[in-house]
Design a protein around this motif. Structure first.
Motif, short mmCIF file in Angstrom:
data_model
loop_
_atom_site.label_atom_id
_atom_site.label_comp_id
_atom_site.label_asym_id
_atom_site.label_seq_id
_atom_site.Cartn_x
_atom_site.Cartn_y
_atom_site.Cartn_z
N ILE A 91 0.84 -1.20 0.00
CA ILE A 91 0.00 0.00 0.00
C ILE A 91 0.88 1.26 0.00
O ILE A 91 0.66 2.20 -0.77
CB ILE A 91 -0.96 -0.01 1.21
CG1 ILE A 91 -1.96 -1.18 1.09
CG2 ILE A 91 -1.74 1.31 1.31
CD1 ILE A 91 -2.74 -1.48 2.36
N ALA A 92 1.91 1.25 0.85
CA ALA A 92 2.78 2.43 0.95
C ALA A 92 3.50 2.70 -0.37
O ALA A 92 3.71 3.84 -0.77
CB ALA A 92 3.79 2.22 2.08
N GLU A 93 3.85 1.63 -1.07
CA GLU A 93 4.61 1.77 -2.30
C GLU A 93 3.74 2.31 -3.44
O GLU A 93 4.18 3.10 -4.26
CB GLU A 93 5.15 0.38 -2.68
CG GLU A 93 6.03 0.36 -3.90
CD GLU A 93 6.28 -1.09 -4.36
OE1 GLU A 93 6.67 -1.26 -5.52
OE2 GLU A 93 6.05 -2.03 -3.55
N ASN A 94 2.48 1.90 -3.47
CA ASN A 94 1.64 2.20 -4.63
C ASN A 94 0.59 3.27 -4.44
O ASN A 94 -0.04 3.69 -5.41
CB ASN A 94 0.93 0.92 -5.08
CG ASN A 94 1.90 -0.09 -5.64
OD1 ASN A 94 2.45 0.11 -6.71
ND2 ASN A 94 2.14 -1.14 -4.89
N PHE A 95 0.34 3.68 -3.21
CA PHE A 95 -0.75 4.62 -2.97
C PHE A 95 -0.32 5.79 -2.11
O PHE A 95 0.64 5.70 -1.35
CB PHE A 95 -1.92 3.90 -2.26
CG PHE A 95 -2.52 2.79 -3.08
CD1 PHE A 95 -3.53 3.06 -4.00
CD2 PHE A 95 -2.08 1.49 -2.92
CE1 PHE A 95 -4.09 2.03 -4.75
CE2 PHE A 95 -2.64 0.45 -3.66
CZ PHE A 95 -3.64 0.73 -4.58
N GLN A 96 -1.10 6.85 -2.24
CA GLN A 96 -1.00 7.98 -1.34
C GLN A 96 -2.03 7.74 -0.25
O GLN A 96 -3.23 7.77 -0.51
CB GLN A 96 -1.31 9.26 -2.11
CG GLN A 96 -1.18 10.50 -1.28
CD GLN A 96 0.26 10.68 -0.80
OE1 GLN A 96 1.19 10.76 -1.61
NE2 GLN A 96 0.47 10.68 0.50
N VAL A 97 -1.59 7.47 0.97
CA VAL A 97 -2.52 7.05 2.02
C VAL A 97 -2.98 8.24 2.86
O VAL A 97 -2.17 9.08 3.26
CB VAL A 97 -1.87 5.99 2.93
CG1 VAL A 97 -2.81 5.59 4.05
CG2 VAL A 97 -1.49 4.77 2.10
N ALA A 98 -4.28 8.31 3.11
CA ALA A 98 -4.83 9.36 3.98
C ALA A 98 -5.98 8.78 4.79
O ALA A 98 -6.45 7.68 4.51
CB ALA A 98 -5.33 10.53 3.12
#
Ligand SMILES: [Zn+2]
Length: 736
Positions: free
Chosen positions: A57-64
């Motif tokens: 998730i951290a590698e592929n997305f902008q997490v909010a």
């Protein structure tokens, strides 16, 4: 919060070029199990998988957080696609592993908390897990729970038992589930005391930059609660959290979260009214600009490899999420199929169900035998006859079937058995097909049991219409019927015993919903006066002014109901109970001759019980007259799938004596309501009758009223609302 730098960063997007950039993925977790720790159940993620997924998730997305994403999603931005990491329920692992793994990757998540646990009242599934861990032995044998020798030895058996019990308890009214848990805790001699989280824990999560949302107070399935209960759970949990944390609570998570099955449009409305700004569900799909913020879908990639995770995210993004709000404007059209070949109880149950469906919620079609009356109910639009006896087609099929039956010499026996059957049942299949084409149902509902409803299931399959199957008898264990397991999207066993019979036969737990039949309330009470019980067969019993206790066995005169056992038991006991009157209420069914009844009468004579046991014959409206009996008996040799007589008798305040198998054992879970005896034993029944009569002689009117509190919820309106929720769920489509 996301800074401008983060948005500009970009890059990772190229990794998954096929995903629509505007689709936001929301990932859902519950608890995380540290290495070497077990017992978390299927809702728990292992430490290594969790780390793996966070890296992905951290590698592929902008997490909010969810609330940030709601604000950001429609603004122009570049870079990686947005995603949310969410956690449900509340678990101690949040404060250890979860918190540190998120911090290591600088990720912000949204935690949905069921607030009762903050006050040391654990969520029901934590209580269940505690009890299951405390159970010793290789089997779970708790008849009141419906489990007969449920295998509980190997790790796999334990997981399966935990899954099936969790599913059984999940879909119960809150008070019924509470009762089940208390009895289970009593059985294991302990209860789960530790709470998942404290206020300090939640404050620590907030200080890390995470969002806290509400997941109700006690984690009930909203579709199984009264409206006032659901409203209280949604409103108060928000207030509690905002008081404790000193901040606005913006996001809500529906317990279990499957649209239609776990929440309905009215619950979405409650969430909106309570002042939340968004709500998350657990349907598949991504959050698109067109998706309602009140039903945001969530999922979790479970794949282990680089490719499988990407494929799962890709497929999820393509999936159009389900919404109960979009379809709520449309009245669902349900076709009930009652083929009349089941037992009479099935027709009665369907009639009371349909009469209790509010006409604004469904438009109903019924396929039934000619003598069934369904037209009175206001929701019923059309009634079709299930009979296929008219027309010449039938004789053609009979001929073909006859030919097929003669074929064994030419082809294998197994095949011909089915070919023969096929020709006989083809007219009914074609008739159903034409009814479905005319009525255009959204969902087809088979009312009997799977084998006698298989044409309805096949029609539903051919027409790609969701199919719901009532289960009113033990599930066939024949492996050749494997296709029957996958036809219905939902099975509705009417007792816990049948629920476990379905599991034993191989029905997937995720397709099962146990719902007891409802019983209409009786209109009149007879009080202490005992009007004549008039039998329609001319052998009525005059019990007017009769002051002695009355013990009645109510049911059709068929051998498996156990009238002979009852007579034997009375023969053992009658001398010590000279003041008691014993009645056998009921007549042989139309398809039987009087031979069995003659045998019973002869047995009574041989044992010298004339004048002690009276045959009343069939009594009209027996449910209404039940209150005249002190003790009602079931002596069934075969397990009762449910037993309406039992529910009616208990509802009227009668003391019940029943065998220790089938659904009977689920209802008699306390000496206040009745007593169980070892099935098939006349001596055991005699002893139970003595206990019952003595108990009843010393009870006053107040105790009788208390006995009327059934251990389950059988109110018709609640029952109908649950079945309607099942139809909605079948229509919306269940995700695995
Ligand atoms: Zn939950």
């Amino acid at each position: 919060m996301i800074g401008n730098e983060d948005i500009k960063a970009g890059g990772g997007w190229k990794m998954i070029p096929w995903v629509q950039p505007r689709s936001v993925n929301l990932f859902v977790f519950h608890s995380v199990e540290a290495k070497g720790q077990t017992g978390g159940g299927s809702w728990s993620t292992s430490e290594s998988l969790f780390q793996d997924q966070l890296d992905f998730i951290a590698e592929n997305f902008q997490v909010a957080t969810v609330s940030d994403v709601i604000n950001l999603r429609n603004k122009p931005r570049k870079g990686k696609p947005l995603a949310c990491i969410t956690f449900d329920d509340g678990d101690p692992s949040w404060m250890g592993l979860v918190r540190s793994e998120l911090a290591d990757r600088d990720l912000r998540a949204t935690f949905y908390v069921a607030t009762n646990q903050i006050f040391d009242r654990p969520i029901w599934h934590d209580r269940l897990r505690f009890c299951l861990n405390a159970i010793r032995g290789s089997k779970i044998d708790l008849p009141w729970l419906g489990t007969r020798n449920l295998p509980y030895a190997s790790v796999n058996e334990k997981l399966k038992a935990a899954d099936s019990l969790a599913r059984l308890m999940k879909y119960q009214a809150p008070e019924v589930r509470e009762r089940m848990l208390c009895k289970l805790e009593e059985f294991v001699g302990g209860r789960c005391e530790s709470s998942g989280l404290s206020v300090l824990d939640l404050r620590a999560l907030v200080s890390d930059g995470h969002e806290i949302g509400s997941h109700t107070k006690s984690h009930p399935i909203l579709t199984h609660c009264s409206d006032s209960f659901a409203e209280n759970e949604i409103f108060e949990s928000k207030e509690i959290l905002s008081d404790l944390l000193g901040q606005k609570i913006c996001s809500f998570s529906y317990p279990n979260g499957k649209p239609g099955l776990d929440y309905l449009a009215k619950h979405v409305e409650m969430v909106r009214k309570a002042g939340y700004e968004s709500a998350v569900a657990t349907a598949r799909g991504g959050l698109l600009s067109s998706t309602s913020v009140w039903e945001i879908p969530r999922f979790s990639p479970w794949g282990r490899t680089w490719f499988s995770k990407r494929r799962q995210v890709f497929i999820n993004s393509l999936f159009r999420s389900k919404s109960v709000e979009q379809q709520s404007g449309e009245r669902l059209r349900i076709l009930f199929v009652e083929n009349g070949s089941g037992f009479g109880g099935a027709v009665v149950a369907l009639q009371s169900l349909i009469q209790s469906i509010p006409d604004q919620s469904l438009s109903v079609g019924v396929v039934a035998g000619l003598d069934c009356n369904f037209k009175e109910a206001s929701c019923v639009e059309s009634v079709y006859s299930a009979s296929t006896h008219s027309g010449e087609n039938n004789s053609v099929f009979l001929f073909l079937s006859g030919v097929a039956r003669k074929l064994p010499r030419l082809v294998g026996k197994g095949l011909v058995g089915r070919l023969d059957d096929l020709f006989l049942r083809l007219p009914y299949f074609l008739k159903l097909l034409s009814i479905v084409v005319r009525f255009r149902p959204h969902v087809i509902h088979g009312n009997n049991e799977i084998v006698s409803n298989r044409e309805a299931m096949l029609v539903a399959r051919c027409m790609r219409i969701p199919y719901v199957q009532h289960v009113r008898g033990p599930f066939p264990k024949d492996t050749r019927l494997g296709y029957l397991l996958n036809g219905p999207s939902i099975f509705l066993p009417v007792s816990r015993w049948l629920y476990f019979s379905c599991i034993e036969a191989g029905v997937s737990v995720s397709r099962l919903m146990h719902i007891y039949d409802g019983v209409p309330k009786s209109s009149k009470r007879h009080g202490n006066k005992r009007p004549e019980l008039c039998g329609s067969q001319g052998d009525g019993a005059d019990v007017q002014g009769c002051g002695s206790p009355i013990v009645a066995m109510v049911g059709m005169l068929v051998p498996w109901k156990g009238q002979e056992l009852f007579i034997d038991a009375v023969g053992i006991i009658f001398r010590s109970l000279p003041h008691v009157k014993f009645l056998i209420v009921g007549a042989p069914p139309a398809y039987m001759n009087g031979e069995y009844k003659d045998r019973l009468i002869k047995k009574v004579q041989n044992l010298g019980l004339e004048g002690i046991i009276t045959f009343t014959g069939q009594i009209e409206d027996v449910a209404q007259k039940m209150s005249q009996f002190d003790v009602v008996v079931s002596a069934s040799i075969d397990p009762e799938p449910l037993g309406l007589v039992m529910i009616e008798a208990m509802r009227e305040g009668c003391y019940f004596v029943g065998p220790d198998h089938g659904a009977t054992a689920e209802f008699i879970d306390s000496r206040d309501r009745g007593v169980l005896f070892k099935s098939g034993s006349a001596q055991a029944l005699a002893e139970a009758l003595e206990v019952a009569i003595n108990y009843r002689s010393f009870t006053d009117a107040n105790t009788r009223d208390a006995a009327k509190n059934l251990p389950i919820e059988v109110d018709m309106a609640t029952h109908a609302a649950r079945v309607v929720a099942v139809h909605e769920a079948a229509f919306v489509g269940l995700d695995a």
